[in-house]
Design a protein around this motif. Structure first.
Motif, short mmCIF file in Angstrom:
data_model
loop_
_atom_site.label_atom_id
_atom_site.label_comp_id
_atom_site.label_asym_id
_atom_site.label_seq_id
_atom_site.Cartn_x
_atom_site.Cartn_y
_atom_site.Cartn_z
N LEU A 1 46.14 43.31 30.55
CA LEU A 1 45.51 43.69 31.81
C LEU A 1 44.71 42.54 32.39
O LEU A 1 44.77 42.25 33.59
N LEU A 2 43.91 41.94 31.53
CA LEU A 2 43.09 40.81 31.94
C LEU A 2 42.55 40.10 30.70
O LEU A 2 42.59 40.65 29.61
N LYS A 3 42.03 38.88 30.95
CA LYS A 3 41.48 38.11 29.83
C LYS A 3 40.34 37.23 30.33
O LYS A 3 40.29 36.86 31.50
N TYR A 4 39.45 36.93 29.41
CA TYR A 4 38.33 36.03 29.70
C TYR A 4 38.32 34.92 28.66
O TYR A 4 38.30 35.19 27.45
N PHE A 5 38.27 33.66 29.15
CA PHE A 5 38.10 32.53 28.25
C PHE A 5 36.77 31.84 28.52
O PHE A 5 36.03 31.50 27.61
N SER A 6 36.50 31.59 29.80
CA SER A 6 35.26 30.89 30.17
C SER A 6 35.09 31.05 31.68
O SER A 6 35.96 31.59 32.36
N GLY A 7 33.95 30.58 32.17
CA GLY A 7 33.73 30.61 33.62
C GLY A 7 33.13 31.91 34.09
O GLY A 7 32.31 32.52 33.41
N ASP A 8 33.55 32.36 35.26
CA ASP A 8 33.00 33.56 35.88
C ASP A 8 33.13 34.74 34.92
O ASP A 8 34.24 35.09 34.50
N PRO A 9 31.99 35.37 34.57
CA PRO A 9 32.06 36.47 33.61
C PRO A 9 32.69 37.74 34.18
O PRO A 9 33.00 38.66 33.43
N LEU A 10 32.88 37.79 35.48
CA LEU A 10 33.56 38.94 36.09
C LEU A 10 35.03 38.56 36.28
O LEU A 10 35.35 37.67 37.06
N VAL A 11 35.88 39.26 35.53
CA VAL A 11 37.30 38.90 35.51
C VAL A 11 38.10 39.99 36.21
O VAL A 11 37.90 41.18 35.95
N LYS A 12 38.98 39.58 37.07
CA LYS A 12 39.84 40.56 37.76
C LYS A 12 41.23 40.50 37.15
O LYS A 12 41.77 39.42 36.87
N GLY A 13 41.79 41.70 36.93
CA GLY A 13 43.12 41.76 36.33
C GLY A 13 44.11 42.44 37.25
O GLY A 13 43.89 42.56 38.45
N ILE A 14 45.18 42.92 36.63
CA ILE A 14 46.21 43.58 37.42
C ILE A 14 45.83 45.02 37.71
O ILE A 14 44.93 45.58 37.06
N LYS A 15 46.47 45.60 38.71
CA LYS A 15 46.34 47.02 39.05
C LYS A 15 44.92 47.43 39.37
O LYS A 15 44.54 48.59 39.13
N GLY A 16 44.11 46.52 39.90
CA GLY A 16 42.76 46.86 40.35
C GLY A 16 41.70 46.92 39.27
O GLY A 16 40.57 47.33 39.51
N PHE A 17 42.05 46.55 38.06
CA PHE A 17 41.09 46.55 36.96
C PHE A 17 40.24 45.29 36.96
O PHE A 17 40.69 44.23 37.39
N GLU A 18 39.02 45.39 36.48
CA GLU A 18 38.17 44.25 36.29
C GLU A 18 37.33 44.48 35.04
O GLU A 18 37.21 45.62 34.56
N ALA A 19 36.79 43.40 34.50
CA ALA A 19 35.93 43.52 33.32
C ALA A 19 34.82 42.49 33.44
O ALA A 19 35.00 41.42 34.02
N GLU A 20 33.68 42.84 32.89
CA GLU A 20 32.53 41.94 32.94
C GLU A 20 32.10 41.56 31.54
O GLU A 20 31.84 42.44 30.70
N PHE A 21 32.02 40.27 31.30
CA PHE A 21 31.55 39.74 30.02
C PHE A 21 30.03 39.58 30.12
O PHE A 21 29.53 38.84 30.96
N ILE A 22 29.32 40.31 29.27
CA ILE A 22 27.87 40.16 29.19
C ILE A 22 27.55 39.64 27.80
O ILE A 22 27.53 40.40 26.82
N LYS A 23 27.29 38.34 27.73
CA LYS A 23 27.13 37.68 26.45
C LYS A 23 25.94 38.26 25.67
O LYS A 23 26.03 38.45 24.45
N SER A 24 24.85 38.53 26.38
CA SER A 24 23.64 39.00 25.69
C SER A 24 23.84 40.38 25.07
O SER A 24 23.12 40.76 24.14
N LYS A 25 24.79 41.12 25.59
CA LYS A 25 25.05 42.47 25.07
C LYS A 25 26.31 42.50 24.20
O LYS A 25 26.70 43.57 23.73
N PHE A 26 26.96 41.37 24.02
CA PHE A 26 28.22 41.30 23.26
C PHE A 26 29.20 42.35 23.80
O PHE A 26 29.85 43.07 23.03
N SER A 27 29.28 42.44 25.11
CA SER A 27 30.12 43.49 25.69
C SER A 27 31.13 42.93 26.67
O SER A 27 30.94 41.84 27.25
N PHE A 28 32.20 43.69 26.85
CA PHE A 28 33.28 43.31 27.78
C PHE A 28 33.87 44.63 28.28
O PHE A 28 34.98 45.02 27.93
N ASN A 29 33.13 45.31 29.14
CA ASN A 29 33.55 46.63 29.60
C ASN A 29 34.59 46.54 30.71
O ASN A 29 34.51 45.68 31.59
#
Lengths: 115, 115
Positions: B47-75
């Motif tokens: 659906l989507l992936k994060y390696f580096s850069g903008d912590p808000l990642v946009k994927g296919i089919k309208g999905f997005e995810a946010e990397f919050i390093k301090s919370k160890f989360s990727f919702n």
């Protein structure tokens, strides 16, 4: 369709037996990964091959082995099968050898049932 | 040991509702983060992936995810779900950038959308 093919789709066998699962990667992909998906263990990485060489090992049992052939297709051999080996076995392929940066494309899986 | 937690095992929503699926990981260093989707009877797709850069990642089919390093989360989020989003969603982590790094999957969240 991801371009990754797996055969057979379904396999039913008895405890103690040995089976071979086959995976053909997408054209141009050099890495093949094997995964096991079961109800109790979830989705687990088993092993990765890159251009014929083993690259990384995950939670693969000693009763299981794999290889990648010169034409880049891969086989996963499962022996001395136990009831708990019943699962969906996926393979995936990618262009390079780094799962961190290369997108993996998954096959449809082989459903193994051990009776 | 490194692990990935998906808090919700089964989420049921009505069409047009907003979606947020939780994912937390346990690894203190550099991580590569992924969301995969498995539609009924189909293979896993990225659906989507994060390696580096903008912590808000946009994927296919309208999905997005946010990397919050301090919370160890990727919702994973989607503002308005459709019936066709019914599927199982897997969060995955690859710790570090080594070519031998192994992917670790969460247990998955089953999403059911009521038409």
């Amino acid at each position: 369709d991801s371009g990754v093919t797996q055969t057979p789709k379904h396999l039913i066998t008895a405890t103690g037996q040995r089976v071979t699962l086959r995976c053909s990667p997408r054209s141009g992909d050099l890495s093949v990964y094997w995964y096991q998906q079961s109800l109790d263990q979830g989705l687990q990485f088993l092993i990765q091959y890159y251009n014929g060489e083993e690259r990384a090992k995950g939670n693969i049992l000693e009763r299981f082995s794999a290889q990648q052939f010169p034409d880049l297709h891969s086989e996963l051999n499962l022996s001395s099968l136990e009831l708990g080996d019943s699962a969906l076995y996926f393979c995936a392929s990618s262009v390079g050898l780094a799962p961190a940066t290369d997108t993996q494309y998954f096959g449809p899986g082989t459903r193994l049932t051990v009776l | 040991a490194q692990s990935v937690s998906q808090h919700n095992h089964h989420v049921i929503l009505s069409e047009a509702a907003s979606l947020e699926l939780g994912c937390n990981y346990s690894y203190g260093g550099t991580v590569n983060l992924f969301w995969y989707v498995q539609y009924p009877g189909q293979h896993l797709q990225l659906l989507l992936k994060y390696f580096s850069g903008d912590p808000l990642v946009k994927g296919i089919k309208g999905f997005e995810a946010e990397f919050i390093k301090s919370k160890f989360s990727f919702n994973l989020r989607k503002p308005s779900v459709q019936w066709s989003d019914t599927a199982e969603y897997f969060c995955a982590v690859i710790p570090g950038y080594s070519s031998a790094s192994k992917i670790i999957f969460g247990s998955g969240t089953r999403l059911s959308i009521r038409p």
